[in-house]
Write a protein that holds these residues in place. Sequence first.
Motif, PDB file in Angstrom:
ATOM      1  N   ASP A   1      -2.705  -3.010   9.581  1.00  0.00           N
ATOM      2  CA  ASP A   1      -2.497  -4.393   9.139  1.00  0.00           C
ATOM      3  C   ASP A   1      -1.038  -4.631   8.740  1.00  0.00           C
ATOM      4  OD1 ASP A   1      -5.274  -5.022   9.345  1.00  0.00           O
ATOM      5  OD2 ASP A   1      -5.597  -3.914   7.473  1.00  0.00           O
ATOM      6  N   PRO A   2      -0.590  -5.891   8.735  1.00  0.00           N
ATOM      7  CA  PRO A   2       0.771  -6.205   8.277  1.00  0.00           C
ATOM      8  C   PRO A   2       0.952  -5.805   6.817  1.00  0.00           C
ATOM      9  CG  PRO A   2      -0.230  -8.094   9.399  1.00  0.00           C
ATOM     10  CD  PRO A   2      -1.321  -7.102   9.181  1.00  0.00           C
TER      11      PRO A   2
ATOM     12  N   LEU B   1       4.509   2.407   6.756  1.00  0.00           N
ATOM     13  CA  LEU B   1       4.544   1.898   8.122  1.00  0.00           C
ATOM     14  C   LEU B   1       3.242   1.214   8.493  1.00  0.00           C
ATOM     15  CD1 LEU B   1       5.992   5.170   9.735  1.00  0.00           C
ATOM     16  CD2 LEU B   1       7.294   3.239   8.819  1.00  0.00           C
ATOM     17  N   ASN B   2       3.295   0.403   9.535  1.00  0.00           N
ATOM     18  CA  ASN B   2       2.071  -0.155  10.120  1.00  0.00           C
ATOM     19  C   ASN B   2       2.278  -0.354  11.614  1.00  0.00           C
ATOM     20  OD1 ASN B   2       2.954  -2.999  10.761  1.00  0.00           O
ATOM     21  ND2 ASN B   2       3.279  -3.047   8.543  1.00  0.00           N
ATOM     22  N   ASN B   3       1.179  -0.513  12.325  1.00  0.00           N
ATOM     23  CA  ASN B   3       1.268  -0.742  13.767  1.00  0.00           C
ATOM     24  C   ASN B   3       0.901  -2.171  14.129  1.00  0.00           C
ATOM     25  OD1 ASN B   3      -1.474  -0.699  13.355  1.00  0.00           O
ATOM     26  ND2 ASN B   3      -1.948   0.809  14.936  1.00  0.00           N
TER      27      ASN B   3
ATOM     28  N   LYS C   1       1.051  -8.175  -2.592  1.00  0.00           N
ATOM     29  CA  LYS C   1       0.822  -6.986  -3.429  1.00  0.00           C
ATOM     30  C   LYS C   1       1.937  -5.962  -3.277  1.00  0.00           C
ATOM     31  CE  LYS C   1      -4.183  -7.411  -2.547  1.00  0.00           C
ATOM     32  NZ  LYS C   1      -5.351  -6.718  -1.995  1.00  0.00           N
ATOM     33  N   ILE C   2       3.000  -6.328  -2.580  1.00  0.00           N
ATOM     34  CA  ILE C   2       3.965  -5.337  -2.133  1.00  0.00           C
ATOM     35  C   ILE C   2       4.665  -4.631  -3.282  1.00  0.00           C
ATOM     36  CG2 ILE C   2       6.154  -6.601  -1.884  1.00  0.00           C
ATOM     37  CD1 ILE C   2       4.454  -4.670   0.915  1.00  0.00           C
TER      38      ILE C   2
ATOM     39  N   ASP D   1      10.724   1.806   6.072  1.00  0.00           N
ATOM     40  CA  ASP D   1       9.766   0.821   6.577  1.00  0.00           C
ATOM     41  C   ASP D   1       9.843   0.737   8.099  1.00  0.00           C
ATOM     42  OD1 ASP D   1      12.130  -0.534   7.079  1.00  0.00           O
ATOM     43  OD2 ASP D   1      11.878  -1.988   5.466  1.00  0.00           O
ATOM     44  N   ASN D   2       9.090  -0.181   8.676  1.00  0.00           N
ATOM     45  CA  ASN D   2       9.077  -0.329  10.136  1.00  0.00           C
ATOM     46  C   ASN D   2      10.472  -0.583  10.699  1.00  0.00           C
ATOM     47  OD1 ASN D   2       6.313  -0.062  10.039  1.00  0.00           O
ATOM     48  ND2 ASN D   2       5.864  -1.964  11.112  1.00  0.00           N
ATOM     49  N   LYS D   3      11.218  -1.470  10.043  1.00  0.00           N
ATOM     50  CA  LYS D   3      12.545  -1.821  10.553  1.00  0.00           C
ATOM     51  C   LYS D   3      13.447  -0.606  10.612  1.00  0.00           C
ATOM     52  CE  LYS D   3      16.474  -4.940   9.799  1.00  0.00           C
ATOM     53  NZ  LYS D   3      17.031  -6.042   8.978  1.00  0.00           N
TER      54      LYS D   3
END
Length: 301
Positions: free
Chosen positions: A75-76, A128-130, A81-82, A160-162
């Motif tokens: 999930d994104p 991370l996430n997909n 809640k970050i 993170d993803n970036k």
Amino acid sequence: MGEYSKRIGEVGEAVVTEFLSLVGWDNPMQNDDIASIDTEFRKRTNGIDGYYHYINPMVSNTIENVLYSVKYSKDPYPLSKITTQFKERYYELAKAIESFKKSTLKQQTIEMYEEIENHFDRGILFWLNNSNQGENDLISRLSRVEVNSGVEHDGIILVDNKRVEFIYDSICFTLLKYRDYDIEFLYFSNGLNNDERNARNGKIMPVQYINSSVIPIRVNRGSETTVLLFTIDYFSKEDLMKYMGIAKNIGCNCQGATLICFPDYIETEHLPTVNVVKRIFNDDSFTANLTIANYNNPLLK
């Protein structure tokens, strides 16, 4: 649901293992337990997803101990809640480092090396996430969050993803464009690694580069040497001037060629700016062999 969540986590650890191999962190210790020294926080052990150590080329005679934790989801990022989740995960990793400091694992690692004067105990939180939706840049969002875990350590880095995509794309660009070359990371001289025994380049990417806005790489074949500088920043006149200076200095102005790579460079749009900056830079011996590229453009790979 429990099994599916476990599978998502396993996929995440596999992604991180592949990523670490790409940056030279081969065969990390994985899924180990460290006896807890704070039994109120963890009754028996602190589980870690991975642990890697190496001689730090950025600081002379120093071991770099890195514990990492992998949080992976389909999930994104949950932006509402970050901050709360980040603080929880940061604290969890900090407590694992706290226990590691007193562990036999650390002692055994130190005994493996000779003539070591210091060591750092750090952590990396891979979050991370997909998902192809939502924001992929947590670092900017969390840059002003204050975290006080009350635990002594030498730093915890958020990835993170970036950030993963930047490093992955940069190295893959290099591997594709310079297939028959010897490829190594360049190590900045920083005042702490001036010992003549310190390597100036090598196969291991220092942990300090993982959250850096630039990645310096050297490719070599015979007498042909090229310095590559990748940046996560978008192309601009000011940044080009800055990175030209960095590339010249890190290569000691002895490289045969220099390639500076941006994520959004478009030759038809940006080449006039490049030509202006080259004239302002006023070093023909350097700029004559300088090329600008886009590491996200498959046509340039």
